[in-house]
Motif scaffolding. Structure first.
Motif, mmCIF file in Angstrom:
data_model
loop_
_atom_site.group_PDB
_atom_site.id
_atom_site.type_symbol
_atom_site.label_atom_id
_atom_site.label_comp_id
_atom_site.label_asym_id
_atom_site.label_seq_id
_atom_site.Cartn_x
_atom_site.Cartn_y
_atom_site.Cartn_z
ATOM 1 N N ARG A 141 -10.104 -7.620 4.379
ATOM 2 C CA ARG A 141 -9.421 -8.468 4.882
ATOM 3 C C ARG A 141 -8.780 -10.173 4.053
ATOM 4 O O ARG A 141 -7.539 -10.071 4.340
ATOM 5 N N GLN A 142 -9.384 -9.900 2.810
ATOM 6 C CA GLN A 142 -8.796 -11.164 1.669
ATOM 7 C C GLN A 142 -7.425 -9.968 1.084
ATOM 8 O O GLN A 142 -6.703 -11.250 1.267
ATOM 9 N N ALA A 143 -7.205 -8.503 1.103
ATOM 10 C CA ALA A 143 -6.185 -8.424 0.857
ATOM 11 C C ALA A 143 -5.026 -8.270 1.442
ATOM 12 O O ALA A 143 -4.089 -8.322 1.265
ATOM 13 N N LEU A 144 -5.470 -8.015 3.069
ATOM 14 C CA LEU A 144 -4.476 -8.251 3.821
ATOM 15 C C LEU A 144 -3.944 -9.625 4.182
ATOM 16 O O LEU A 144 -3.043 -9.563 4.770
ATOM 17 N N MET A 184 0.873 -0.902 0.603
ATOM 18 C CA MET A 184 0.258 0.030 -0.058
ATOM 19 C C MET A 184 0.558 1.203 0.232
ATOM 20 O O MET A 184 0.307 2.452 -0.409
ATOM 21 N N TYR A 185 1.748 1.085 0.721
ATOM 22 C CA TYR A 185 3.254 2.389 0.685
ATOM 23 C C TYR A 185 3.520 2.639 -0.966
ATOM 24 O O TYR A 185 3.725 4.141 -1.200
ATOM 25 N N ALA A 186 3.253 1.367 -1.855
ATOM 26 C CA ALA A 186 4.065 1.619 -3.111
ATOM 27 C C ALA A 186 2.672 2.618 -3.591
ATOM 28 O O ALA A 186 2.738 3.761 -4.463
ATOM 29 N N VAL A 187 1.590 2.346 -3.778
ATOM 30 C CA VAL A 187 0.600 2.637 -4.088
ATOM 31 C C VAL A 187 0.141 3.779 -4.095
ATOM 32 O O VAL A 187 0.090 5.314 -4.618
ATOM 33 N N ALA A 188 0.296 4.454 -2.591
ATOM 34 C CA ALA A 188 0.538 5.368 -2.075
ATOM 35 C C ALA A 188 1.531 6.761 -2.261
ATOM 36 O O ALA A 188 1.193 8.145 -3.219
ATOM 37 N N THR A 189 2.900 6.588 -2.457
ATOM 38 C CA THR A 189 3.881 7.148 -2.908
ATOM 39 C C THR A 189 3.421 7.269 -4.313
ATOM 40 O O THR A 189 4.492 8.424 -4.924
ATOM 41 N N GLY A 190 3.547 5.887 -5.206
ATOM 42 C CA GLY A 190 3.716 6.305 -6.333
ATOM 43 C C GLY A 190 2.656 6.518 -7.322
ATOM 44 O O GLY A 190 2.276 7.364 -7.884
ATOM 45 N N TRP A 191 1.120 5.768 -6.977
ATOM 46 C CA TRP A 191 -0.023 6.145 -8.012
ATOM 47 C C TRP A 191 -0.269 7.507 -7.419
ATOM 48 O O TRP A 191 -0.863 8.293 -8.091
ATOM 49 N N LEU A 192 -0.202 7.436 -5.986
ATOM 50 C CA LEU A 192 -1.410 8.545 -5.312
ATOM 51 C C LEU A 192 -0.042 9.874 -5.857
ATOM 52 O O LEU A 192 -0.587 11.040 -5.707
ATOM 53 N N GLY A 193 1.006 9.880 -5.808
ATOM 54 C CA GLY A 193 1.553 11.333 -5.317
ATOM 55 C C GLY A 193 2.139 11.554 -4.075
ATOM 56 O O GLY A 193 2.584 12.758 -3.776
ATOM 57 N N TRP A 194 1.748 10.745 -3.367
ATOM 58 C CA TRP A 194 1.943 11.405 -1.555
ATOM 59 C C TRP A 194 3.535 11.686 -0.896
ATOM 60 O O TRP A 194 4.189 10.394 -1.627
ATOM 61 N N SER A 195 3.426 11.703 -0.228
ATOM 62 C CA SER A 195 5.222 12.166 0.156
ATOM 63 C C SER A 195 5.134 10.460 1.246
ATOM 64 O O SER A 195 3.707 10.138 1.579
ATOM 65 N N PRO A 196 6.360 10.675 1.466
ATOM 66 C CA PRO A 196 6.277 9.544 1.772
ATOM 67 C C PRO A 196 5.564 9.021 3.544
ATOM 68 O O PRO A 196 5.659 8.437 4.041
ATOM 69 N N ASP A 197 5.906 10.741 4.301
ATOM 70 C CA ASP A 197 5.742 10.648 6.123
ATOM 71 C C ASP A 197 4.420 10.358 5.585
ATOM 72 O O ASP A 197 3.130 10.240 6.737
#
Length: 71
Positions: free
Chosen positions: A62-65, A1-14
């Motif tokens: 739950r299934q995804a995690l 999910m971190y990769a989606v947030a920082t890559g696709w959504l363009g969010w900062s790592p923090d």
């Protein structure tokens, strides 16, 4: 999910680390909807969708995690 947030959504790592999972899923859904609405090649027609039940959303999360399917 971190990769989606920082890559696709363009969010900062923090921001990616501090965002609760439900908010991240809402942001992903909004990004997908925006991408479909602004697609110059047509895309799928957006009809009136039925809002998913909380139990369905929880089961999918739950299934995804866990990587397991409910029986």
């Amino acid at each position: 999910m971190y990769a989606v947030a920082t890559g696709w959504l363009g969010w900062s790592p923090d921001l990616a680390w501090r965002t609760p999972m439900p908010e991240l899923f809402l942001a992903m859904d909004a990004k997908l909807e925006w991408t479909q609405m602004t697609n110059p090649f047509g895309g799928k027609p957006s009809g009136k969708k039925e809002k998913p039940k909380p139990s369905t959303v929880a089961a999918k999360l739950r299934q995804a995690l866990t990587g397991r399917q409910d029986r």
